[in-house]
Design an enzyme around this catalytic site. Structure first.
Site, short mmCIF file in Angstrom:
data_model
loop_
_atom_site.label_atom_id
_atom_site.label_comp_id
_atom_site.label_asym_id
_atom_site.label_seq_id
_atom_site.Cartn_x
_atom_site.Cartn_y
_atom_site.Cartn_z
N HIS A 82 21.64 -22.12 -20.89
CA HIS A 82 20.80 -22.72 -19.85
C HIS A 82 20.54 -21.71 -18.75
CE1 HIS A 82 19.11 -25.78 -17.23
NE2 HIS A 82 19.77 -25.20 -16.25
N ASP A 161 20.37 -39.21 -14.55
CA ASP A 161 20.06 -37.99 -13.78
C ASP A 161 18.58 -37.96 -13.41
OD1 ASP A 161 20.35 -35.21 -12.80
OD2 ASP A 161 18.96 -34.87 -14.45
N ARG A 168 16.88 -38.07 -5.03
CA ARG A 168 17.36 -36.96 -4.19
C ARG A 168 16.18 -36.14 -3.66
NH1 ARG A 168 20.49 -33.86 -8.26
NH2 ARG A 168 20.72 -32.32 -6.62
N SER A 183 24.06 -32.57 -12.14
CA SER A 183 22.75 -32.88 -12.69
C SER A 183 22.45 -31.97 -13.90
CB SER A 183 21.70 -32.68 -11.59
OG SER A 183 20.40 -32.63 -12.12
N LYS A 187 22.89 -33.00 -18.49
CA LYS A 187 21.90 -32.84 -19.55
C LYS A 187 22.45 -31.93 -20.66
CE LYS A 187 19.16 -32.03 -16.12
NZ LYS A 187 18.31 -31.97 -14.97
N1 URA Z 1 17.86 -28.66 -11.58
C1 URA Z 1 18.38 -29.83 -12.05
O1 URA Z 1 18.27 -30.13 -13.24
N2 URA Z 1 19.04 -30.60 -11.17
C2 URA Z 1 19.20 -30.31 -9.86
O2 URA Z 1 19.82 -31.07 -9.13
C3 URA Z 1 18.64 -29.10 -9.39
C4 URA Z 1 17.97 -28.29 -10.28
#
Ligand code: URA
Length: 438
Positions: A82, A161, A168, A183, A187
């Site tokens: 990632h 999320d 957010r 977050s 994933k």
């Molecule tokens: N990328 C994400 O997937 N989540 C966040 O909170 C910030 C950047």
């Protein structure tokens, strides 16, 4: 349990239990806990922070809020990678075929981009007919047969999320380290890999502009992954200038293909080798750094990674000839050179600004429904530290509209700063986190 009591508890600085966090995430996902209470909780977390235990509980609860991908039908250790993203970051396009050619199974879920340039899926759609809308069965079959597959992130992946991030984003609570880490990692955990390699970017084109913050984020994500039972390592890498030379969807695909042919830009090759080596090490396909790096370089030199790329493109509906003849990929009609206004050394390239040039040309999305022009972008000729003479080529703008090109040119010139004295190029790989877990 009442959400009011949990908000009050966090506001007063106490630690929430895993059961309380589960209650909150499930209730929010099901629409029982309203946005205004969750917003208050996010603000309380913003000011009070979260312990390691709370952060892991939040990550697990969000990962389990939707479907958890089951990759057990794929033989061997599945390693995911990632990147926190940046300008010209085409790493997955070259890295996945590279490690796959070394024997690693790559089952990757990717997203589209919003802003700057496209995401991995947008870039891959430069191959006519290519699709990432494949079933999980097809995804697993392709990974077993070819060694790699990339599918689009489904709505069922960590839906909590998705809802929470949207909240957010409008309540000024995105920039909290534990919330960002949970977050991203929710994933990754839901996407099913056994091991995870993180590339956390820092610099003017990164989400984390400050290196200290990038290191904290990398450490937090590395801890979450390890505590969740996935072997996780992280590199903190430079994004103070675009990665490689190409910025823009098809232009980046061409650069990734050239890299697999052995003609890649020095910084991009170095990053692919470093991340690829980490992936082989966590995947158990190399015993040490030297062996891992040698395997990645061999996959470039013997053409095996290029062949994986062609097989992968074919399996997902694209024409593999485009891999061997990348000149067939979408190309812009107008190429406009931009020349250096003075002599000296390149001191700065405001990375975000180069991303914005690509956006102006049509290469990125202004809203999530925008249609992007895959052919446009920028190809840099000079990077930080390079000497330059007045009138020498700084970059070529690839565009299809004269007015947009003129706007991009002005912005590009403003992004470069030239110094009279020599400048050291930025260090590409700044920190290596979690090596003790390999
Ligand atoms: N990328 C994400 O997937 N989540 C966040 O909170 C910030 C950047």
């Amino acid at each position: 349990m009442r959400m009011y009591d949990l908000i009050n508890k966090k506001k007063n600085g106490s630690e929430l239990t895993s059961a309380e966090i589960d209650f909150m995430v499930c209730g929010f996902t099901d629409g029982i806990i309203p946005d205004y209470q969750m917003s208050a909780m996010m603000m309380a977390i913003f000011f009070r922070g979260m312990s390691e235990k709370e952060t892991l509980a939040l990550t697990n609860a969000m990962a389990k809020s939707g479907a958890m991908l089951d990759l057990s039908a794929i033989d061997g250790i599945k390693v995911d990678k990632h990147s926190t993203g940046g300008v010209g970051d085409k790493t997955s396009l070259a890295l996945a075929p590279l490690v796959s050619a070394c024997g690693l199974k790559v089952a990757k879920m990717s997203g589209r981009g919003l802003g700057h340039t496209g995401g991995t899926i947008d870039k891959l759609e430069s191959f006519p007919g290519f699709t990432t809308e494949i079933s999980v069965d097809e995804f697993v079959k392709n990974v077993n047969e070819i060694g790699m597959a990339i599918m689009g992130q489904t709505n069922e992946l960590a839906p909590a999320d998705k809802r929470l991030y949207a909240l957010r984003d409008v309540t000024a609570t995105v920039d909290q380290m534990s919330l960002i880490a949970s977050s991203i990692m929710s994933k990754k955990l839901a996407a099913g890999a056994d091991a995870i390699v993180l590339d956390v970017k820092t610099g003017s084109g990164a989400f984390m502009k400050d290196e200290k913050d990038a290191v904290l984020l990398a450490e937090e994500m590395q801890r979450i992954g390890t505590n969740a039972g996935r072997k996780t390592v992280a590199l903190v890498t430079d994004m103070d200038q675009p990665l490689g030379f190409a910025v823009g969807n098809a232009l980046e695909v061409k650069e990734a293909i050239e890299t697999l042919k052995g003609n890649g830009p020095e910084d991009f090759v170095k990053l692919c080798v470093a991340l690829g080596a980490q992936m082989l090490l966590v995947g158990g396909l190399a015993l040490n750094q030297n062996e891992a790096e040698a395997k990645i370089r061999a996959a470039i030199n013997d053409g095996s990674a290029l062949k994986v790329m062609a097989d992968f493109v074919k399996a997902q509906g694209g024409d593999p000839d485009f891999v061997y003849q990348p000149e067939k990929l979408p190309a812009a009609n107008i190429i406009t050179p931009v020349f250096a206004p003075e002599s000296g050394y390149i001191e700065k390239i405001i990375c975000d600004e180069i991303g914005h040039c690509s956006l102006i040309l049509g290469g990125g999305r202004v809203t999530k429904d925008s249609i992007i022009d895959l052919s446009v972008g920028i190809v840099l000729s000079k990077k930080i530290g390079d000497p330059v003479s007045k009138g020498e080529l700084l970059a070529n703008i690839h565009g299809n509209d004269e007015a947009k090109i003129a706007a991009a040119k002005a912005r590009l010139l403003g992004a470069y700063k030239i110094s009279k004295s020599p400048v050291k190029p930025p260090v590409l790989i700044k920190k290596n986190i979690g090596q003790e877990f390999i």
